[in-house]
Scaffold this motif. Structure first.
Motif, PDB file in Angstrom:
ATOM      1  N   LEU A   1     -53.355 -46.944  30.318  1.00 17.00           N
ATOM      2  CA  LEU A   1     -52.919 -47.943  30.840  1.00 17.00           C
ATOM      3  C   LEU A   1     -51.472 -48.457  30.560  1.00 17.00           C
ATOM      4  O   LEU A   1     -50.715 -48.960  31.412  1.00 17.00           O
ATOM      5  N   ALA A   2     -50.838 -48.102  29.269  1.00 15.93           N
ATOM      6  CA  ALA A   2     -49.416 -48.009  29.226  1.00 15.93           C
ATOM      7  C   ALA A   2     -48.547 -47.372  30.111  1.00 15.93           C
ATOM      8  O   ALA A   2     -47.612 -47.740  30.712  1.00 15.93           O
ATOM      9  N   PHE A   3     -49.039 -46.221  30.586  1.00 12.64           N
ATOM     10  CA  PHE A   3     -48.305 -45.516  31.552  1.00 12.64           C
ATOM     11  C   PHE A   3     -48.213 -46.036  32.990  1.00 12.64           C
ATOM     12  O   PHE A   3     -47.406 -45.964  33.427  1.00 12.64           O
ATOM     13  N   ALA A   4     -49.435 -46.558  33.155  1.00 14.36           N
ATOM     14  CA  ALA A   4     -49.586 -47.237  34.481  1.00 14.36           C
ATOM     15  C   ALA A   4     -48.594 -48.592  34.709  1.00 14.36           C
ATOM     16  O   ALA A   4     -47.817 -48.729  35.682  1.00 14.36           O
ATOM     17  N   VAL A   5     -48.644 -49.510  33.431  1.00 14.60           N
ATOM     18  CA  VAL A   5     -47.581 -50.341  33.550  1.00 14.60           C
ATOM     19  C   VAL A   5     -46.271 -49.997  33.592  1.00 14.60           C
ATOM     20  O   VAL A   5     -45.538 -50.708  34.109  1.00 14.60           O
ATOM     21  N   LEU A   6     -45.810 -49.025  32.982  1.00 11.08           N
ATOM     22  CA  LEU A   6     -44.611 -48.599  32.774  1.00 11.08           C
ATOM     23  C   LEU A   6     -44.086 -48.075  34.175  1.00 11.08           C
ATOM     24  O   LEU A   6     -42.949 -48.367  34.910  1.00 11.08           O
ATOM     25  N   MET A   7     -45.031 -47.242  34.963  1.00  8.72           N
ATOM     26  CA  MET A   7     -45.002 -46.979  36.189  1.00  8.72           C
ATOM     27  C   MET A   7     -44.630 -48.318  37.381  1.00  8.72           C
ATOM     28  O   MET A   7     -43.809 -48.331  38.083  1.00  8.72           O
ATOM     29  N   ILE A   8     -45.579 -49.387  37.148  1.00  6.71           N
ATOM     30  CA  ILE A   8     -45.356 -50.407  37.940  1.00  6.71           C
ATOM     31  C   ILE A   8     -44.006 -51.165  37.666  1.00  6.71           C
ATOM     32  O   ILE A   8     -43.378 -51.442  38.471  1.00  6.71           O
ATOM     33  N   VAL A   9     -43.652 -51.414  36.253  1.00  8.61           N
ATOM     34  CA  VAL A   9     -42.593 -51.924  36.017  1.00  8.61           C
ATOM     35  C   VAL A   9     -41.401 -51.123  36.538  1.00  8.61           C
ATOM     36  O   VAL A   9     -40.471 -51.609  37.354  1.00  8.61           O
ATOM     37  N   GLY A  10     -41.285 -49.835  36.399  1.00 12.59           N
ATOM     38  CA  GLY A  10     -40.253 -48.996  37.135  1.00 12.59           C
ATOM     39  C   GLY A  10     -40.197 -49.114  38.713  1.00 12.59           C
ATOM     40  O   GLY A  10     -39.208 -49.416  39.129  1.00 12.59           O
ATOM     41  N   PHE A  11     -41.358 -49.380  39.196  1.00  6.52           N
ATOM     42  CA  PHE A  11     -41.360 -49.566  40.684  1.00  6.52           C
ATOM     43  C   PHE A  11     -40.840 -50.693  41.187  1.00  6.52           C
ATOM     44  O   PHE A  11     -39.972 -50.912  42.056  1.00  6.52           O
ATOM     45  N   ILE A  12     -41.125 -51.840  40.195  1.00  6.64           N
ATOM     46  CA  ILE A  12     -40.610 -53.142  40.671  1.00  6.64           C
ATOM     47  C   ILE A  12     -39.009 -53.283  40.672  1.00  6.64           C
ATOM     48  O   ILE A  12     -38.278 -53.596  41.176  1.00  6.64           O
ATOM     49  N   LEU A  13     -38.538 -52.462  39.440  1.00  2.00           N
ATOM     50  CA  LEU A  13     -37.340 -52.370  39.203  1.00  2.00           C
ATOM     51  C   LEU A  13     -36.252 -51.653  40.340  1.00  2.00           C
ATOM     52  O   LEU A  13     -35.154 -52.345  40.717  1.00  2.00           O
ATOM     53  N   VAL A  14     -37.042 -50.624  40.555  1.00  2.00           N
ATOM     54  CA  VAL A  14     -36.359 -49.812  41.970  1.00  2.00           C
ATOM     55  C   VAL A  14     -36.323 -50.644  43.117  1.00  2.00           C
ATOM     56  O   VAL A  14     -35.473 -50.526  43.981  1.00  2.00           O
ATOM     57  N   GLY A  15     -37.525 -51.269  43.414  1.00  2.22           N
ATOM     58  CA  GLY A  15     -37.736 -51.962  44.548  1.00  2.22           C
ATOM     59  C   GLY A  15     -36.707 -53.151  44.660  1.00  2.22           C
ATOM     60  O   GLY A  15     -36.491 -53.807  45.850  1.00  2.22           O
ATOM     61  N   THR A  16     -36.721 -53.688  43.614  1.00  2.00           N
ATOM     62  CA  THR A  16     -35.639 -55.036  43.562  1.00  2.00           C
ATOM     63  C   THR A  16     -33.969 -54.733  43.552  1.00  2.00           C
ATOM     64  O   THR A  16     -33.507 -55.871  43.786  1.00  2.00           O
ATOM     65  N   THR A  17     -33.902 -53.819  43.268  1.00  2.14           N
ATOM     66  CA  THR A  17     -32.525 -53.339  42.979  1.00  2.14           C
ATOM     67  C   THR A  17     -31.721 -52.883  44.079  1.00  2.14           C
ATOM     68  O   THR A  17     -32.093 -52.157  44.963  1.00  2.14           O
ATOM     69  N   ARG A  18     -30.525 -53.734  45.056  1.00  3.10           N
ATOM     70  CA  ARG A  18     -30.067 -53.575  46.171  1.00  3.10           C
ATOM     71  C   ARG A  18     -28.694 -53.399  45.884  1.00  3.10           C
ATOM     72  O   ARG A  18     -27.960 -53.870  45.050  1.00  3.10           O
ATOM     73  N   GLU A  19     -28.038 -52.335  46.834  1.00  3.68           N
ATOM     74  CA  GLU A  19     -26.366 -52.141  46.559  1.00  3.68           C
ATOM     75  C   GLU A  19     -25.910 -53.190  47.152  1.00  3.68           C
ATOM     76  O   GLU A  19     -26.168 -53.984  48.177  1.00  3.68           O
ATOM     77  N   THR A  20     -24.854 -53.993  46.464  1.00 12.88           N
ATOM     78  CA  THR A  20     -24.165 -54.602  47.267  1.00 12.88           C
ATOM     79  C   THR A  20     -23.007 -54.016  48.312  1.00 12.88           C
ATOM     80  O   THR A  20     -22.913 -52.950  48.059  1.00 12.88           O
ATOM     81  N   PRO A  21     -22.544 -55.082  48.975  1.00 11.89           N
ATOM     82  CA  PRO A  21     -21.630 -54.478  50.151  1.00 11.89           C
ATOM     83  C   PRO A  21     -20.488 -53.596  49.582  1.00 11.89           C
ATOM     84  O   PRO A  21     -20.026 -52.673  50.134  1.00 11.89           O
ATOM     85  N   GLN A  22     -19.833 -54.243  48.443  1.00 14.50           N
ATOM     86  CA  GLN A  22     -18.742 -53.549  47.618  1.00 14.50           C
ATOM     87  C   GLN A  22     -19.234 -52.093  47.161  1.00 14.50           C
ATOM     88  O   GLN A  22     -18.503 -51.109  47.389  1.00 14.50           O
ATOM     89  N   GLU A  23     -20.457 -52.141  46.613  1.00 16.94           N
ATOM     90  CA  GLU A  23     -20.939 -50.891  46.317  1.00 16.94           C
ATOM     91  C   GLU A  23     -21.175 -49.850  47.527  1.00 16.94           C
ATOM     92  O   GLU A  23     -20.820 -48.581  47.321  1.00 16.94           O
ATOM     93  N   LYS A  24     -21.691 -50.344  48.604  1.00 18.79           N
ATOM     94  CA  LYS A  24     -21.738 -49.506  49.700  1.00 18.79           C
ATOM     95  C   LYS A  24     -20.396 -49.025  50.289  1.00 18.79           C
ATOM     96  O   LYS A  24     -20.262 -47.709  50.518  1.00 18.79           O
ATOM     97  N   MET A  25     -19.313 -49.864  50.140  1.00 17.51           N
ATOM     98  CA  MET A  25     -18.098 -49.289  50.570  1.00 17.51           C
ATOM     99  C   MET A  25     -17.427 -48.310  49.679  1.00 17.51           C
ATOM    100  O   MET A  25     -16.907 -47.556  50.194  1.00 17.51           O
ATOM    101  N   GLN A  26     -17.721 -48.635  48.279  1.00 16.74           N
ATOM    102  CA  GLN A  26     -17.248 -47.679  47.348  1.00 16.74           C
ATOM    103  C   GLN A  26     -17.740 -46.285  47.657  1.00 16.74           C
ATOM    104  O   GLN A  26     -17.112 -45.221  47.436  1.00 16.74           O
ATOM    105  N   GLY A  27     -19.181 -46.125  48.099  1.00 17.97           N
ATOM    106  CA  GLY A  27     -19.719 -45.012  48.165  1.00 17.97           C
ATOM    107  C   GLY A  27     -19.289 -44.187  49.400  1.00 17.97           C
ATOM    108  O   GLY A  27     -19.009 -43.035  49.492  1.00 17.97           O
ATOM    109  N   ALA A  28     -18.841 -45.215  50.451  1.00 14.87           N
ATOM    110  CA  ALA A  28     -18.365 -44.582  51.763  1.00 14.87           C
ATOM    111  C   ALA A  28     -17.132 -43.875  51.348  1.00 14.87           C
ATOM    112  O   ALA A  28     -16.767 -42.923  51.856  1.00 14.87           O
TER     113      ALA A  28
END
Length: 131
Positions: free
Chosen positions: A10-37
């Motif tokens: 259960l602890a592992f499953a909760v950790l994986m769910i939290v990880g997926f939520i964090l990755v899914g909600t993190t978005r690059e800003t336009p400035q970060e996209k320009m910097q990457g380009a």
């Protein structure tokens, strides 16, 4: 023993769910996209310039140039690489322009290639008039 395995699962499953939520909600800003380009373009230009200029300098001096002593340019459209003490040459300078190639190759005081139209500052082509 089974309850420990269940708790760990259960602890592992909760950790994986939290990880997926964090990755899914993190978005690059336009400035970060320009910097990457910018970093991608700069890296690509530097790699091309080092390869093509290195080949040209080796062809002229007979020695393999490695890390340039100096670099200059905007690193988006052009870059100038300078090597000191390459083979028999005291100084080798090479300017590489994106999508145009080498526009200047100078070994000591001898200009091997000089193309002033390839500096990226050429006047824009005139558009035909509509009648």
């Amino acid at each position: 023993m089974e309850s420990q395995a269940v708790k760990a699962g259960l602890a592992f499953a909760v950790l994986m769910i939290v990880g997926f939520i964090l990755v899914g909600t993190t978005r690059e800003t336009p400035q970060e996209k320009m910097q990457g380009a910018f970093l991608q373009t700069s890296n690509m230009l530097a790699t091309l310039a080092l390869k093509k200029c290195g080949e040209a300098v080796k062809a002229e001096t007979g020695s393999e140039p490695y890390t340039p002593s100096q670099t200059d340019g905007d690193h988006m459209s052009h870059v100038t690489l300078i090597w000191e003490n390459i083979g028999s040459a005291k100084r080798a300078e090479c300017r590489y322009v994106m999508d145009q190639g080498i526009s200047l190759l100078q070994i000591d005081d001898r200009k091997v290639i000089e193309n002033t139209a390839a500096t990226g500052t050429a006047a824009p082509a005139q558009k035909p008039a509509h009648h």
